[in-house]
Write an enzyme that holds these catalytic residues in place. Structure first.
Site, PDB file in Angstrom:
ATOM      1  N   SER A  21       0.829  -1.209   0.000  1.00 58.04           N
ATOM      2  CA  SER A  21       0.000   0.000   0.000  1.00 58.04           C
ATOM      3  C   SER A  21       0.861   1.255   0.000  1.00 58.04           C
ATOM      4  O   SER A  21       0.338   2.363   0.097  1.00 58.04           O
ATOM      5  CB  SER A  21      -0.915   0.002   1.235  1.00 58.04           C
ATOM      6  N   ASN A 108      -1.638  -2.558  13.273  1.00 56.54           N
ATOM      7  CA  ASN A 108      -3.088  -2.352  13.270  1.00 56.54           C
ATOM      8  C   ASN A 108      -3.500  -1.098  14.050  1.00 56.54           C
ATOM      9  O   ASN A 108      -4.332  -0.327  13.582  1.00 56.54           O
ATOM     10  CB  ASN A 108      -3.803  -3.587  13.834  1.00 56.54           C
ATOM     11  N   HIS A 154     -39.793  24.420  -9.064  1.00 57.38           N
ATOM     12  CA  HIS A 154     -39.983  23.601 -10.282  1.00 57.38           C
ATOM     13  C   HIS A 154     -39.293  24.240 -11.490  1.00 57.38           C
ATOM     14  O   HIS A 154     -39.730  24.053 -12.620  1.00 57.38           O
ATOM     15  CB  HIS A 154     -41.471  23.403 -10.593  1.00 57.38           C
ATOM     16  N   SER A 275     -14.430  26.374 -27.457  1.00 62.35           N
ATOM     17  CA  SER A 275     -14.704  25.134 -28.186  1.00 62.35           C
ATOM     18  C   SER A 275     -13.664  24.980 -29.286  1.00 62.35           C
ATOM     19  O   SER A 275     -13.137  25.968 -29.794  1.00 62.35           O
ATOM     20  CB  SER A 275     -16.112  25.216 -28.779  1.00 62.35           C
ATOM     21  N   LYS A 281     -18.258  29.968 -28.747  1.00 62.06           N
ATOM     22  CA  LYS A 281     -18.536  29.342 -27.450  1.00 62.06           C
ATOM     23  C   LYS A 281     -17.705  29.891 -26.298  1.00 62.06           C
ATOM     24  O   LYS A 281     -16.528  30.191 -26.442  1.00 62.06           O
ATOM     25  CB  LYS A 281     -18.306  27.828 -27.534  1.00 62.06           C
ATOM     26  N   GLU A 288     -19.110  22.545 -14.623  1.00 60.05           N
ATOM     27  CA  GLU A 288     -19.560  21.222 -15.080  1.00 60.05           C
ATOM     28  C   GLU A 288     -18.713  20.110 -14.457  1.00 60.05           C
ATOM     29  O   GLU A 288     -19.227  19.056 -14.068  1.00 60.05           O
ATOM     30  CB  GLU A 288     -19.484  21.125 -16.607  1.00 60.05           C
ATOM     31  N   TYR A 315      -9.162  -6.499  12.865  1.00 58.49           N
ATOM     32  CA  TYR A 315      -8.555  -6.026  11.622  1.00 58.49           C
ATOM     33  C   TYR A 315      -8.610  -7.093  10.536  1.00 58.49           C
ATOM     34  O   TYR A 315      -8.408  -8.284  10.787  1.00 58.49           O
ATOM     35  CB  TYR A 315      -7.081  -5.623  11.862  1.00 58.49           C
TER      36      TYR A 315
HETATM   37  N1  ARG Z   1      -1.027  -1.375   5.143  1.00 58.88           N
HETATM   38  C1  ARG Z   1      -1.938  -1.860   6.122  1.00 58.88           C
HETATM   39  C2  ARG Z   1      -3.259  -1.121   6.018  1.00 58.88           C
HETATM   40  O1  ARG Z   1      -3.297  -0.125   5.380  1.00 58.88           O
HETATM   41  C3  ARG Z   1      -1.356  -1.653   7.471  1.00 58.88           C
HETATM   42  C4  ARG Z   1      -1.831  -2.629   8.504  1.00 58.88           C
HETATM   43  C5  ARG Z   1      -1.350  -3.967   8.215  1.00 58.88           C
HETATM   44  N2  ARG Z   1      -1.634  -4.875   9.279  1.00 58.88           N
HETATM   45  C6  ARG Z   1      -1.605  -6.209   9.074  1.00 58.88           C
HETATM   46  N3  ARG Z   1      -1.848  -6.933  10.080  1.00 58.88           N
HETATM   47  N4  ARG Z   1      -1.366  -6.727   7.899  1.00 58.88           N
HETATM   48  O2  ARG Z   1      -4.257  -1.521   6.540  1.00 58.88           O
END
Ligand code: ARG
Length: 456
Positions: A21, A108, A154, A275, A281, A288, A315
């Site tokens: 991540s 976590n 309306h 445009s 235009k 938008e 978790y």
């Molecule tokens: N990258 C993980 C998340 O965003 C961090 C926590 C990971 N914890 C685990 N037990 N794998 O949630």
């Protein structure tokens, strides 16, 4: 090397990429380091690690943050996440002490903390930005407190209001959006740190101390809840969704008002587009896009709700999916507000066209009925008389202002010459002084109050 080396062998490269991540959670690096600084200081204060080790951790973490901010240290895209990267880099810099930082902590509670801190900080910044938008709306409302225009229901001309009153309506919505964000922050600003993986820890930690150090209002009372809910992110994204409903409606009106059919406003060239084929235009693309991007944020909210709805406690890795959704919502909202502020500040308001539109559509018919009511006619009867007069006007191509008194008197002998003053738009507006109404004096007062509130 992986955090879990010892238990598991090397993972497959593509699986690593899938699992990682870091490409989207590295934006929380500052909060990650702040959290770790507080955690290390607490560990030392509670006698869990040596003071010298905590000092060395603090020094290492501060240098990592400084090097990332200066661009000297590049976050490794192959790292599993930002937490792992920072800890690995720390150990590379200071050695053994770095390995002690994760005592009495899990990723976590760490990730829950980082996201809470990050969204808290961003929510505060967003509120400041919304205040700028509010200030522009209030300024422009003050300037147009007596610019008569038709109010619609309306999308049909209904009763007279002013452009200032119309803008203040949006200001009220945005004020509530600010409050909603502030409310979310209260629940967000509680510390999950010390919840560990899910079941707390046997170390004698001080959760209150870390919460205090991080400027949080307290600690979350249940360790499983602390690591397993993302309701704060859902709540934040739903507040952003409501905000985008408001910005999208404002955008829709800007688009309408720019059309030749309305021509109530003209946007500055800097906030308009042309445009590729039609030389005449001038398009309101920015408005938008804001209207269009609202849908993205509602989608982000759906993502979060769906990610969470089936998860058993506590978790689960599914929760890593929370970040892209909430960050996208946040970035998109910020992206929308940035051009909206100067666009509203520089738009030209065509008061003549507003007034001309108000002169059509019989928007003073209710006031004609009220004239009779004040002379003792029951409202339903008065309504019918005015309806007959409107139909007569339409047939003859007249307006209520140009229709001769004689025609009025044929419907009711109570009509006198003063009916024309009673249905004059400026007169009607000045008389609409019920609290919250469009009387220019009230609009000025409300706008001034708002400006005072914003600046305080
Ligand atoms: N990258 C993980 C998340 O965003 C961090 C926590 C990971 N914890 C685990 N037990 N794998 O949630």
């Amino acid at each position: 090397m992986k955090l879990w080396a010892g238990r598991l062998g090397e993972a497959d490269q593509k699986t690593n990429d899938f699992n990682s991540s870091v490409s989207f959670d590295s934006r929380m690096v500052k909060q990650d380091i702040e959290g770790s600084l507080a955690h290390a200081a607490m560990l030392a204060a509670c006698g869990i690690i040596e003071k010298s080790q905590a000092d060395s951790i603090a020094e290492g973490l501060s240098s990592i943050l400084a090097d990332i901010e200066s661009g000297e240290l590049i976050i490794d895209p192959a790292a599993e996440d930002i937490h792992t990267f920072v800890e690995g880099e720390l150990t590379a810099r200071i050695g053994d002490a770095g390995k002690r930082l994760h005592t009495a902590r899990s990723r976590n509670d760490q990730v829950a903390l980082d996201l809470r801190l990050y969204l808290r900080d961003e929510s505060r910044a967003l509120r400041a930005k919304l205040l700028e938008l509010l200030e522009v709306l209030a300024d422009r409302a003050l300037e147009n407190a007596d610019a008569v225009m038709p109010g619609y229901t309306h999308l049909q001309r209904a009763q007279p209001v002013t452009f200032g009153h119309h803008l203040l309506c949006y200001a009220e919505m945005l004020l509530r959006d600010c409050e909603r964000l502030g409310d979310c922050e209260k629940r967000m600003n509680l510390s999950p740190l010390g919840a560990g993986a899910l079941a707390g820890t046997t170390y004698p930690i001080d959760r209150e101390m870390t919460a205090r150090m991080l400027g949080m209002d307290g600690v979350m009372p249940n360790s499983m809840d602390a690591v397993s809910d993302r309701d704060f992110a859902i709540e934040f994204t739903s507040a952003l969704s409501v905000l985008m409903v408001h910005l999208s409606r404002l955008s829709e009106e800007i688009i309408l008002w720019c059309s030749w059919e309305f021509k109530f406003i003209e946007l500055d060239d800097r906030f308009s587009t042309g445009s590729s084929i039609m030389p005449q235009k001038k398009n309101p693309d920015i408005a938008e896009l804001i209207r269009g991007k609202a849908g993205r944020i509602f989608g982000d909210l759906q993502t979060l709700l769906c990610v969470m709805k089936g998860l058993p406690l506590a978790y689960n890795k599914d929760m890593q999916e929370d970040k892209q959704a909430v960050f996208d919502a946040l970035d998109t909202v910020n992206m929308c507000i940035t051009p909206l502020v100067p666009m509203l500040a520089t738009m030209k308001i065509n008061k003549e066209n507003l007034r001309a539109a108000a002169a059509k559509g019989f928007i003073n018919a209710t006031d004609g009925a009220d004239y009779l009511v004040k002379k003792g006619v029951p409202f339903r009867d008065a309504y019918k008389i005015m309806g007959t007069l409107v139909a007569m006007c339409i047939e003859r191509g007249e307006t209520l202002e140009t229709l001769p008194l004689q025609d009025y008197r044929e419907q009711s002998g109570l009509f006198e010459e003063d009916v024309f003053e009673a249905i004059r738009l400026e007169h009607i507006l000045n008389a609409r002084t019920s609290y919250g109404g469009p009387a220019p004096s009230l609009v000025r007062e409300q706008a001034a109050k708002l400006i005072e509130k914003i600046r305080s």
